[in-house]
Design a protein around this motif. Structure first.
Motif, PDB file in Angstrom:
ATOM      1  N   ALA A  58       0.796  -1.222   0.000  1.00 58.39           N
ATOM      2  CA  ALA A  58       0.000   0.000   0.000  1.00 58.39           C
ATOM      3  C   ALA A  58       0.829   1.272   0.000  1.00 58.39           C
ATOM      4  O   ALA A  58       0.290   2.353  -0.252  1.00 58.39           O
ATOM      5  N   THR A  59       2.131   1.189   0.289  1.00 63.63           N
ATOM      6  CA  THR A  59       2.960   2.391   0.382  1.00 63.63           C
ATOM      7  C   THR A  59       4.255   2.212  -0.408  1.00 63.63           C
ATOM      8  O   THR A  59       4.665   1.087  -0.727  1.00 63.63           O
ATOM      9  N   GLY A  90      -3.983   1.302  -1.975  1.00 68.36           N
ATOM     10  CA  GLY A  90      -3.641   2.567  -1.319  1.00 68.36           C
ATOM     11  C   GLY A  90      -2.802   3.474  -2.196  1.00 68.36           C
ATOM     12  O   GLY A  90      -3.096   3.693  -3.378  1.00 68.36           O
ATOM     13  N   GLU A  91      -1.743   4.014  -1.617  1.00 69.28           N
ATOM     14  CA  GLU A  91      -0.861   4.938  -2.333  1.00 69.28           C
ATOM     15  C   GLU A  91      -0.299   4.327  -3.606  1.00 69.28           C
ATOM     16  O   GLU A  91      -0.100   5.028  -4.612  1.00 69.28           O
ATOM     17  N   MET A  92      -0.020   3.018  -3.585  1.00 69.50           N
ATOM     18  CA  MET A  92       0.635   2.379  -4.723  1.00 69.50           C
ATOM     19  C   MET A  92      -0.279   2.182  -5.924  1.00 69.50           C
ATOM     20  O   MET A  92       0.158   1.721  -6.967  1.00 69.50           O
ATOM     21  N   LEU A 100       6.670  -3.620 -10.052  1.00 69.91           N
ATOM     22  CA  LEU A 100       6.907  -2.769  -8.883  1.00 69.91           C
ATOM     23  C   LEU A 100       7.729  -1.544  -9.235  1.00 69.91           C
ATOM     24  O   LEU A 100       7.490  -0.448  -8.720  1.00 69.91           O
ATOM     25  N   CYS A 101       8.726  -1.716 -10.097  1.00 72.23           N
ATOM     26  CA  CYS A 101       9.550  -0.578 -10.509  1.00 72.23           C
ATOM     27  C   CYS A 101       8.703   0.472 -11.213  1.00 72.23           C
ATOM     28  O   CYS A 101       8.792   1.665 -10.910  1.00 72.23           O
ATOM     29  N   LEU A 117       7.974   4.126  -9.565  1.00 70.21           N
ATOM     30  CA  LEU A 117       8.463   5.337 -10.216  1.00 70.21           C
ATOM     31  C   LEU A 117       7.323   6.315 -10.482  1.00 70.21           C
ATOM     32  O   LEU A 117       7.479   7.534 -10.329  1.00 70.21           O
ATOM     33  N   LEU A 118       6.157   5.797 -10.865  1.00 68.18           N
ATOM     34  CA  LEU A 118       5.029   6.664 -11.192  1.00 68.18           C
ATOM     35  C   LEU A 118       4.392   7.266  -9.945  1.00 68.18           C
ATOM     36  O   LEU A 118       4.220   8.482  -9.846  1.00 68.18           O
ATOM     37  N   VAL A 119       4.015   6.426  -8.986  1.00 68.21           N
ATOM     38  CA  VAL A 119       3.250   6.958  -7.855  1.00 68.21           C
ATOM     39  C   VAL A 119       4.119   7.756  -6.891  1.00 68.21           C
ATOM     40  O   VAL A 119       3.629   8.631  -6.180  1.00 68.21           O
TER      41      VAL A 119
END
Length: 317
Positions: free
Chosen positions: A6-7, A31-33, A130-131, A135-137
């Protein structure tokens, strides 16, 4: 069991496990991701999208299309994307009242990219996903976008603040930037995040504050980014080399400035925030100075026209 990420911190920790050779349980982004967040604050930006900002957002979207086209079709030519692909990759922003506060889910985008790498092994696929999400969020703009702007401030206190604040953020971002270094898809999304972010900053040059993910820019930062000549554009790079240390200066309490030289780098100045390192790390550096021997360091640098403009020591081995 599916791990909920989530983070940015959770994503970075999971990614470090993958880089170390582990293969943890599958994950889902929440969440944030799962959210790309852009906030513009200023007199012109109260629940409205001026034409110039709309162009900046579209340029950001085009960068995403180009990166995704490379993943899906092997080319950054966005004309290769089908209508269905464009629909899946489109960033649909919700606007919060009171300022230009944009939030867009990246779930469909990540799912579409995942479809393009099904032939890869599970661990590599996880790293790539994940990368890209990280990088985006997180709003990765690299040393090229943030810390290198310290050069604009010359010897002012602002320069010192930019370098020190960005150092911690850089450590986190570089986990994503380094984990699949050389992977053309990840590198393409890294470029999309950097160039898309710059497009938004250019479009909202009169804003009081801009947030792109976790990257926060005040008026000085915005002016600095927009004042830099495109010809002097800096690019971030991570060096993992054995360095000699030729000179030491104290910039302020807890912050050191070193003159380093590694294989093929020539001499350049790098800062080191001692509060971020263990006693053993500091002893290694001190011994290298006193005994005039090499020490292995990780240094994040920014080059412009081939010249190292700023550097931060981020790890001692």
């Amino acid at each position: 069991m599916t791990i909920q990420i989530a983070t940015v911190e959770e994503a970075a920790a999971y990614l470090e496990r993958l880089v170390a050779g582990e293969n943890p349980d599958d994950f889902s982004l929440t969440g944030e991701m799962d959210v790309l967040h852009i906030m513009i604050d200023g007199a012109k930006y109260h629940s409205s999208v001026p034409g110039e900002l709309a162009r900046g957002l579209w340029q950001y979207q085009e960068q995403i299309y180009a990166a995704a086209s490379l993943a899906l079709h092997g080319s950054r030519d966005i004309r290769k994307l089908t209508a269905d692909e464009r629909d899946a990759l489109e960033l649909v922003f919700e606007v919060k009242a009171g300022c230009s506060d944009f939030k867009a889910s990246i779930g469909k985008l990540i799912e579409k990219i995942g479809e393009s790498i099904v032939t890869m092994d599970n661990a590599t696929k996880k790293k790539i996903i994940l990368c890209i999400a990280g990088l985006l969020v997180a709003g990765y703009m690299g040393q090229a976008g943030i810390a290198a702007t310290a050069e604009v401030y010359k010897d002012s206190n602002k320069k010192e603040q930019v370098v020190l604040v960005e150092a911690e953020r850089t450590k986190q971002f570089e986990i994503f930037a380094k984990a699949m270094s050389g992977n053309k898809v990840v590198d393409s999304f890294k470029e999309a995040s950097v160039e898309g972010g710059k497009a938004i900053v250019r479009a909202a040059g009169d804003a009081q504050e801009i947030e792109i993910g976790r990257t926060n820019l005040d008026q000085d930062d915005i002016h600095a980014l927009n004042s830099r000549s495109p010809k002097a554009r800096s690019e971030s790079e991570v060096l993992d080399l054995d360095f000699r240390i030729f000179q030491v200066n104290v910039r302020n309490e807890g912050t050191m400035k070193y003159v380093l030289a590694g294989p093929g780098t020539g001499e350049f100045v790098a800062t080191m925030d001692e509060s971020q390192f263990s006693g053993d790390d500091l002893t290694k550096v001190l011994s290298a100075v006193q005994e005039r021997k090499r020490v292995r360091l990780e240094v994040v640098i920014a080059r412009a026209n081939g010249v190292i403009r700023s550097a931060q020591i981020t790890q001692v081995f």
